[in-house]
Design an enzyme around this catalytic site. Structure first.
Site, PDB file in Angstrom:
ATOM      1  N   LYS A   1       0.840  -1.168   0.040  1.00  0.00           N
ATOM      2  CA  LYS A   1       0.126   0.045   0.012  1.00  0.00           C
ATOM      3  C   LYS A   1       0.958   1.137  -0.077  1.00  0.00           C
ATOM      4  O   LYS A   1       2.072   1.334   0.022  1.00  0.00           O
ATOM      5  CB  LYS A   1      -1.079   0.107   1.208  1.00  0.00           C
ATOM      6  CG  LYS A   1      -1.836  -1.531   1.224  1.00  0.00           C
ATOM      7  CD  LYS A   1      -2.931  -1.390   2.323  1.00  0.00           C
ATOM      8  CE  LYS A   1      -3.706  -2.474   2.466  1.00  0.00           C
ATOM      9  NZ  LYS A   1      -4.770  -2.514   3.660  1.00  0.00           N
TER      10      LYS A   1
ATOM     11  N   TYR B   1     -12.202  -2.848  -3.335  1.00  0.00           N
ATOM     12  CA  TYR B   1     -12.615  -2.920  -2.031  1.00  0.00           C
ATOM     13  C   TYR B   1     -14.101  -3.073  -2.294  1.00  0.00           C
ATOM     14  O   TYR B   1     -14.908  -2.708  -1.236  1.00  0.00           O
ATOM     15  CB  TYR B   1     -12.169  -2.048  -1.127  1.00  0.00           C
ATOM     16  CG  TYR B   1     -10.606  -2.138  -0.789  1.00  0.00           C
ATOM     17  CD1 TYR B   1     -10.434  -3.362  -0.046  1.00  0.00           C
ATOM     18  CD2 TYR B   1      -9.816  -1.078  -0.882  1.00  0.00           C
ATOM     19  CE1 TYR B   1      -9.107  -3.362   0.466  1.00  0.00           C
ATOM     20  CE2 TYR B   1      -8.353  -1.407  -0.600  1.00  0.00           C
ATOM     21  CZ  TYR B   1      -7.998  -2.809   0.412  1.00  0.00           C
ATOM     22  OH  TYR B   1      -6.783  -2.875   0.660  1.00  0.00           O
TER      23      TYR B   1
ATOM     24  N   ASN C   1      -1.750  -0.092   7.528  1.00  0.00           N
ATOM     25  CA  ASN C   1      -1.180  -1.569   7.810  1.00  0.00           C
ATOM     26  C   ASN C   1      -0.538  -2.084   6.470  1.00  0.00           C
ATOM     27  O   ASN C   1      -0.256  -3.334   6.443  1.00  0.00           O
ATOM     28  CB  ASN C   1      -2.325  -2.375   8.078  1.00  0.00           C
ATOM     29  CG  ASN C   1      -3.425  -2.584   7.233  1.00  0.00           C
ATOM     30  OD1 ASN C   1      -3.296  -2.121   6.208  1.00  0.00           O
ATOM     31  ND2 ASN C   1      -4.358  -3.658   7.574  1.00  0.00           N
TER      32      ASN C   1
ATOM     33  N   HIS D   1      -1.682  -5.614   1.427  1.00  0.00           N
ATOM     34  CA  HIS D   1      -2.844  -6.120   1.330  1.00  0.00           C
ATOM     35  C   HIS D   1      -2.512  -7.521   0.636  1.00  0.00           C
ATOM     36  O   HIS D   1      -1.619  -7.861   0.010  1.00  0.00           O
ATOM     37  CB  HIS D   1      -3.770  -5.438   0.091  1.00  0.00           C
ATOM     38  CG  HIS D   1      -4.888  -6.396  -0.428  1.00  0.00           C
ATOM     39  ND1 HIS D   1      -5.955  -6.490   0.025  1.00  0.00           N
ATOM     40  CD2 HIS D   1      -4.835  -7.301  -1.523  1.00  0.00           C
ATOM     41  CE1 HIS D   1      -6.772  -7.357  -0.560  1.00  0.00           C
ATOM     42  NE2 HIS D   1      -5.855  -7.799  -1.540  1.00  0.00           N
TER      43      HIS D   1
ATOM     44  N   GLU E   1      -8.921 -10.705  -8.069  1.00  0.00           N
ATOM     45  CA  GLU E   1      -8.188  -9.500  -7.770  1.00  0.00           C
ATOM     46  C   GLU E   1      -6.997  -9.423  -9.133  1.00  0.00           C
ATOM     47  O   GLU E   1      -6.656  -8.490  -9.381  1.00  0.00           O
ATOM     48  CB  GLU E   1      -7.627  -9.440  -6.398  1.00  0.00           C
ATOM     49  CG  GLU E   1      -8.548  -9.023  -5.342  1.00  0.00           C
ATOM     50  CD  GLU E   1      -8.061  -9.117  -3.853  1.00  0.00           C
ATOM     51  OE1 GLU E   1      -7.078  -9.648  -3.775  1.00  0.00           O
ATOM     52  OE2 GLU E   1      -9.164  -8.944  -3.189  1.00  0.00           O
TER      53      GLU E   1
HETATM   54  N1  UDP Z   1      -9.711  -1.283   7.627  1.00  0.00           N
HETATM   55  C1  UDP Z   1      -9.550  -0.305   8.324  1.00  0.00           C
HETATM   56  N2  UDP Z   1     -10.441  -0.139   9.419  1.00  0.00           N
HETATM   57  C2  UDP Z   1     -10.952  -1.302   9.911  1.00  0.00           C
HETATM   58  C3  UDP Z   1     -10.857  -2.609   9.232  1.00  0.00           C
HETATM   59  C4  UDP Z   1     -10.280  -2.383   7.993  1.00  0.00           C
HETATM   60  O1  UDP Z   1      -9.132   0.904   7.979  1.00  0.00           O
HETATM   61  O2  UDP Z   1     -11.723  -1.324  11.040  1.00  0.00           O
HETATM   62  C5  UDP Z   1      -8.869  -1.225   6.313  1.00  0.00           C
HETATM   63  C6  UDP Z   1      -7.188  -1.893   6.418  1.00  0.00           C
HETATM   64  O3  UDP Z   1      -6.464  -1.117   5.801  1.00  0.00           O
HETATM   65  C7  UDP Z   1      -7.467  -3.358   6.002  1.00  0.00           C
HETATM   66  C8  UDP Z   1      -8.571  -3.091   4.789  1.00  0.00           C
HETATM   67  O4  UDP Z   1      -9.281  -1.906   5.094  1.00  0.00           O
HETATM   68  O5  UDP Z   1      -6.410  -3.910   5.514  1.00  0.00           O
HETATM   69  C9  UDP Z   1      -9.386  -4.106   4.098  1.00  0.00           C
HETATM   70  O6  UDP Z   1     -10.169  -4.793   5.285  1.00  0.00           O
HETATM   71  P1  UDP Z   1     -10.073  -6.347   5.452  1.00  0.00           P
HETATM   72  O7  UDP Z   1     -11.089  -6.700   6.583  1.00  0.00           O
HETATM   73  O8  UDP Z   1     -10.346  -7.161   4.018  1.00  0.00           O
HETATM   74  O9  UDP Z   1      -8.653  -6.773   6.016  1.00  0.00           O
HETATM   75  P2  UDP Z   1      -7.310  -7.373   5.154  1.00  0.00           P
HETATM   76  O10 UDP Z   1      -8.019  -8.396   4.269  1.00  0.00           O
HETATM   77  O11 UDP Z   1      -6.692  -6.339   4.640  1.00  0.00           O
HETATM   78  O12 UDP Z   1      -6.616  -8.008   6.532  1.00  0.00           O
HETATM   79 MG    MG Z   2      -9.387  -8.319   2.726  1.00  0.00          MG
END
Ligand code: UDP
Ligand code: MG
Length: 148
Positions: free
Chosen positions: A9, A49, A112, A115, A126
């Site tokens: 990211k 997303y 974080n 992805h 994707e």
């Molecule tokens: N995210 C966020 N706040 C939250 C949950 C998720 O900003 O409370 C963001 C975070 O960057 C995350 C992304 O949304 O990586 C996608 O969420 P997902 O639940 O798919 O998590 P991932 O698959 O990336 O672990």
């Molecule tokens: Mg995810």
């Protein structure tokens, strides 16, 4: 062979973590099958997303992803989707174990760093979105040293 979509990211790119992250996937034994540095538009980030469009953090997430260049990658290997998620660590870095990418390099969930696809089905979706041209076709000569 299974493939997954991994994206560094904008914060990961800005913080100079590209080499470190690629190195972790390489050293594990996975094979790089696609790689590009690009900045995406809002509509593209929303599409990536789309499953999260109802979440309260969605607008901030989209702004984060379009805030600078990202590194989009296809990685290939046995179990790469599940193992890739383990290498990345839990979504919220406060719960990510040390030794994972998020556990080692991130603090806030909205920054974080990386992805990774959460299933083979979403990986294929994707990869299709980010690499309409498909993966780069090559075979690593390390294969017999990694697989029995
Ligand atoms: N995210 C966020 N706040 C939250 C949950 C998720 O900003 O409370 C963001 C975070 O960057 C995350 C992304 O949304 O990586 C996608 O969420 P997902 O639940 O798919 O998590 P991932 O698959 O990336 O672990
Ligand atoms: Mg995810």
């Amino acid at each position: 062979m299974e493939q997954t979509f991994i994206m560094i990211k904008p914060d990961g790119v800005q913080r100079g973590l590209v080499g470190e992250i690629i190195s972790r996937f390489e050293k594990k034994g996975f094979t790089l099958k696609g790689l590009k540095l690009l900045t995406v538009e809002q509509s593209f980030a929303e599409k990536h997303y789309e499953d999260l469009s109802k979440k309260p953090f969605f607008p901030g997430l989209v702004q984060y992803i379009i805030s600078g260049p990202v590194v989009a990658m296809i990685w290939e290997g046995k179990g790469v989707v599940v193992t890739g998620r383990k290498i990345i660590g839990a979504t919220n870095p406060s719960a990510s174990e040390p030794g994972t990418i998020r556990g080692d390099f991130a603090i806030d969930v909205g920054r974080n760093v990386i992805h990774g696809s959460d299933s083979v089905e979403s990986a294929n979706k994707e990869i299709g979105l980010w690499f309409p041209e498909g993966p780069t076709n090559w075979q690593s000569s390390l294969h017999p040293w990694i697989y029995e």
